[in-house]
Design a protein around this motif. Sequence first.
Motif, PDB file in Angstrom:
ATOM      1  N   ALA A   1       8.039  36.359  40.354  1.00  0.00           N
ATOM      2  CA  ALA A   1       9.359  35.730  40.489  1.00  0.00           C
ATOM      3  C   ALA A   1      10.446  36.792  40.516  1.00  0.00           C
ATOM      4  CB  ALA A   1       9.600  34.746  39.342  1.00  0.00           C
ATOM      5  N   TYR A   2      10.327  37.798  39.654  1.00  0.00           N
ATOM      6  CA  TYR A   2      11.333  38.857  39.616  1.00  0.00           C
ATOM      7  C   TYR A   2      11.339  39.657  40.912  1.00  0.00           C
ATOM      8  CZ  TYR A   2      14.001  42.955  38.278  1.00  0.00           C
ATOM      9  OH  TYR A   2      14.930  43.962  38.255  1.00  0.00           O
ATOM     10  N   ARG A   3      10.155  40.013  41.395  1.00  0.00           N
ATOM     11  CA  ARG A   3      10.089  40.788  42.632  1.00  0.00           C
ATOM     12  C   ARG A   3      10.643  39.994  43.822  1.00  0.00           C
ATOM     13  NH1 ARG A   3       5.076  42.820  40.439  1.00  0.00           N
ATOM     14  NH2 ARG A   3       3.945  41.089  41.415  1.00  0.00           N
ATOM     15  N   SER A   4      10.328  38.708  43.878  1.00  0.00           N
ATOM     16  CA  SER A   4      10.842  37.874  44.967  1.00  0.00           C
ATOM     17  C   SER A   4      12.356  37.759  44.902  1.00  0.00           C
ATOM     18  CB  SER A   4      10.210  36.475  44.905  1.00  0.00           C
ATOM     19  OG  SER A   4       8.827  36.530  45.144  1.00  0.00           O
ATOM     20  N   ALA A   5      12.874  37.589  43.688  1.00  0.00           N
ATOM     21  CA  ALA A   5      14.321  37.483  43.517  1.00  0.00           C
ATOM     22  C   ALA A   5      15.017  38.761  43.970  1.00  0.00           C
ATOM     23  CB  ALA A   5      14.656  37.174  42.058  1.00  0.00           C
ATOM     24  N   ARG A   6      14.506  39.904  43.534  1.00  0.00           N
ATOM     25  CA  ARG A   6      15.107  41.177  43.897  1.00  0.00           C
ATOM     26  C   ARG A   6      14.980  41.442  45.392  1.00  0.00           C
ATOM     27  NH1 ARG A   6      18.398  43.644  42.804  1.00  0.00           N
ATOM     28  NH2 ARG A   6      17.645  45.784  42.607  1.00  0.00           N
ATOM     29  N   ALA A   7      13.831  41.067  45.978  1.00  0.00           N
ATOM     30  CA  ALA A   7      13.621  41.294  47.405  1.00  0.00           C
ATOM     31  C   ALA A   7      14.608  40.519  48.255  1.00  0.00           C
ATOM     32  CB  ALA A   7      12.188  40.902  47.793  1.00  0.00           C
ATOM     33  N   ASN A   8      15.093  39.396  47.734  1.00  0.00           N
ATOM     34  CA  ASN A   8      16.058  38.580  48.471  1.00  0.00           C
ATOM     35  C   ASN A   8      17.502  38.881  48.090  1.00  0.00           C
ATOM     36  OD1 ASN A   8      14.665  36.371  50.257  1.00  0.00           O
ATOM     37  ND2 ASN A   8      13.393  36.555  48.425  1.00  0.00           N
ATOM     38  N   GLY A   9      17.694  39.908  47.263  1.00  0.00           N
ATOM     39  CA  GLY A   9      19.048  40.362  46.965  1.00  0.00           C
ATOM     40  C   GLY A   9      19.609  39.968  45.628  1.00  0.00           C
ATOM     41  N   ALA A  10      18.858  39.209  44.813  1.00  0.00           N
ATOM     42  CA  ALA A  10      19.378  38.782  43.511  1.00  0.00           C
ATOM     43  C   ALA A  10      19.556  39.979  42.582  1.00  0.00           C
ATOM     44  CB  ALA A  10      18.444  37.760  42.874  1.00  0.00           C
ATOM     45  N   ALA A  11      20.583  39.917  41.747  1.00  0.00           N
ATOM     46  CA  ALA A  11      20.837  40.988  40.782  1.00  0.00           C
ATOM     47  C   ALA A  11      20.092  40.743  39.481  1.00  0.00           C
ATOM     48  CB  ALA A  11      22.331  41.101  40.496  1.00  0.00           C
ATOM     49  N   GLY A  12      19.546  39.535  39.316  1.00  0.00           N
ATOM     50  CA  GLY A  12      18.841  39.240  38.081  1.00  0.00           C
ATOM     51  C   GLY A  12      17.978  38.012  38.217  1.00  0.00           C
ATOM     52  N   VAL A  13      17.151  37.810  37.208  1.00  0.00           N
ATOM     53  CA  VAL A  13      16.303  36.618  37.171  1.00  0.00           C
ATOM     54  C   VAL A  13      16.179  36.172  35.718  1.00  0.00           C
ATOM     55  CG1 VAL A  13      14.175  37.985  37.021  1.00  0.00           C
ATOM     56  CG2 VAL A  13      14.068  35.620  37.794  1.00  0.00           C
ATOM     57  N   SER A  14      16.275  34.852  35.517  1.00  0.00           N
ATOM     58  CA  SER A  14      16.191  34.276  34.178  1.00  0.00           C
ATOM     59  C   SER A  14      15.308  33.043  34.223  1.00  0.00           C
ATOM     60  CB  SER A  14      17.591  33.894  33.668  1.00  0.00           C
ATOM     61  OG  SER A  14      17.513  33.192  32.430  1.00  0.00           O
ATOM     62  N   GLY A  15      14.513  32.835  33.182  1.00  0.00           N
ATOM     63  CA  GLY A  15      13.719  31.632  33.088  1.00  0.00           C
ATOM     64  C   GLY A  15      14.583  30.454  32.680  1.00  0.00           C
ATOM     65  N   LYS A  16      14.225  29.253  33.140  1.00  0.00           N
ATOM     66  CA  LYS A  16      14.989  28.064  32.776  1.00  0.00           C
ATOM     67  C   LYS A  16      14.844  27.716  31.296  1.00  0.00           C
ATOM     68  CE  LYS A  16      15.627  25.633  37.125  1.00  0.00           C
ATOM     69  NZ  LYS A  16      15.570  24.320  37.795  1.00  0.00           N
ATOM     70  N   ASP A  17      13.839  28.298  30.644  1.00  0.00           N
ATOM     71  CA  ASP A  17      13.659  28.052  29.218  1.00  0.00           C
ATOM     72  C   ASP A  17      14.321  29.134  28.367  1.00  0.00           C
ATOM     73  OD1 ASP A  17      11.968  30.086  29.977  1.00  0.00           O
ATOM     74  OD2 ASP A  17      10.251  29.382  28.804  1.00  0.00           O
ATOM     75  N   ALA A  18      15.171  29.947  28.976  1.00  0.00           N
ATOM     76  CA  ALA A  18      15.860  31.011  28.238  1.00  0.00           C
ATOM     77  C   ALA A  18      16.810  30.422  27.210  1.00  0.00           C
ATOM     78  CB  ALA A  18      16.627  31.911  29.202  1.00  0.00           C
ATOM     79  N   ALA A  19      17.058  31.155  26.153  1.00  0.00           N
ATOM     80  CA  ALA A  19      18.020  30.736  25.142  1.00  0.00           C
ATOM     81  C   ALA A  19      19.420  30.721  25.745  1.00  0.00           C
ATOM     82  CB  ALA A  19      17.976  31.692  23.949  1.00  0.00           C
ATOM     83  N   PRO A  20      20.290  29.793  25.309  1.00  0.00           N
ATOM     84  CA  PRO A  20      21.651  29.706  25.866  1.00  0.00           C
ATOM     85  C   PRO A  20      22.398  31.027  25.870  1.00  0.00           C
ATOM     86  CG  PRO A  20      21.210  27.794  24.496  1.00  0.00           C
ATOM     87  CD  PRO A  20      20.031  28.715  24.330  1.00  0.00           C
ATOM     88  N   ASN A  21      22.289  31.795  24.779  1.00  0.00           N
ATOM     89  CA  ASN A  21      22.998  33.075  24.731  1.00  0.00           C
ATOM     90  C   ASN A  21      22.459  34.066  25.739  1.00  0.00           C
ATOM     91  OD1 ASN A  21      25.128  32.811  23.005  1.00  0.00           O
ATOM     92  ND2 ASN A  21      24.039  33.559  21.201  1.00  0.00           N
ATOM     93  N   ASP A  22      21.156  33.973  26.041  1.00  0.00           N
ATOM     94  CA  ASP A  22      20.575  34.879  27.026  1.00  0.00           C
ATOM     95  C   ASP A  22      21.124  34.607  28.426  1.00  0.00           C
ATOM     96  OD1 ASP A  22      19.076  36.119  25.098  1.00  0.00           O
ATOM     97  OD2 ASP A  22      17.227  35.039  25.536  1.00  0.00           O
ATOM     98  N   VAL A  23      21.363  33.329  28.732  1.00  0.00           N
ATOM     99  CA  VAL A  23      21.949  32.981  30.033  1.00  0.00           C
ATOM    100  C   VAL A  23      23.362  33.546  30.135  1.00  0.00           C
ATOM    101  CG1 VAL A  23      22.631  31.114  31.578  1.00  0.00           C
ATOM    102  CG2 VAL A  23      20.550  30.892  30.210  1.00  0.00           C
ATOM    103  N   ALA A  24      24.151  33.362  29.077  1.00  0.00           N
ATOM    104  CA  ALA A  24      25.512  33.895  29.075  1.00  0.00           C
ATOM    105  C   ALA A  24      25.493  35.420  29.163  1.00  0.00           C
ATOM    106  CB  ALA A  24      26.249  33.446  27.812  1.00  0.00           C
ATOM    107  N   MET A  25      24.564  36.051  28.453  1.00  0.00           N
ATOM    108  CA  MET A  25      24.448  37.508  28.496  1.00  0.00           C
ATOM    109  C   MET A  25      24.122  37.982  29.907  1.00  0.00           C
ATOM    110  SD  MET A  25      21.687  39.998  26.557  1.00  0.00           S
ATOM    111  CE  MET A  25      22.150  39.411  24.929  1.00  0.00           C
ATOM    112  N   ALA A  26      23.218  37.252  30.563  1.00  0.00           N
ATOM    113  CA  ALA A  26      22.842  37.629  31.924  1.00  0.00           C
ATOM    114  C   ALA A  26      24.048  37.592  32.850  1.00  0.00           C
ATOM    115  CB  ALA A  26      21.753  36.689  32.431  1.00  0.00           C
ATOM    116  N   ILE A  27      24.868  36.559  32.734  1.00  0.00           N
ATOM    117  CA  ILE A  27      26.049  36.420  33.590  1.00  0.00           C
ATOM    118  C   ILE A  27      27.035  37.552  33.322  1.00  0.00           C
ATOM    119  CG2 ILE A  27      28.078  34.990  34.066  1.00  0.00           C
ATOM    120  CD1 ILE A  27      26.245  32.545  33.604  1.00  0.00           C
ATOM    121  N   LEU A  28      27.299  37.838  32.050  1.00  0.00           N
ATOM    122  CA  LEU A  28      28.230  38.914  31.712  1.00  0.00           C
ATOM    123  C   LEU A  28      27.718  40.261  32.219  1.00  0.00           C
ATOM    124  CD1 LEU A  28      29.235  37.932  28.055  1.00  0.00           C
ATOM    125  CD2 LEU A  28      30.653  37.783  30.109  1.00  0.00           C
TER     126      LEU A  28
END
Length: 212
Positions: free
Chosen positions: A111-138
């Motif tokens: 999933a990470y390799r596919s995301a990066r190959a298509n230009g994404a700057a990051g990848v997060s699981g949908k089961d990530a903790a709320p603070n981890d999602v906010a951290m990823a965005i920041l």
Amino acid sequence: MIHAAEPLPSRDDDRPGPDGRRRASVLLVDDHAVVREGLRRILSHHREMVIVGEAADGDEALELVSRRRPDVIVMDAVMPGVSGFEATRRICAAHPGVRVIMFVERIDDDAYRSARANGAAGVSGKDAAPNDVAMAILRVSAGHLYADPRVDPALASVSVAPARRVLSAREQQILQLLAEGCTNREVGERLLLGSETVKVLTHCKIPVLVHR
């Protein structure tokens, strides 16, 4: 139909965040309304960012990104019609300044390799903790890469952008109060910040800067 968050702010009227800098503008893309609502509620507690719109599929995201010009897109990987991966590829090609975090059901190396190959700057699981999602965005809005810690712990905790960076006045205030022994809650009360916001800043920005 475009699923816009209400109220939908104008990019010309964006108010600065608590440290005086412009807030990161975020577009939410997911074909499940309940997921978008959950993300909106989580991110509403972080005043460094503002939701500028929502879309339910890749086609809507492609249309909305041109109108709202978000800094960061939280993009569902699997949606009807244009997939999140394809939408990300097109968006990153047409709007190089837009950063995408791929939101995946199952987090793994593929999933990470596919995301990066298509230009994404990051990848997060949908089961990530709320603070981890906010951290990823920041982190992504600041120009760094981000990976769910289950894929790459280093990218979840260490900046990969140029090392030289000066602490903002607000970050210096937070660091000083923490050094004096204040808790996240006490720092938030003194600086009129939410304790969750202080926690995200503490774990996302300041440790990286201190240990450089």
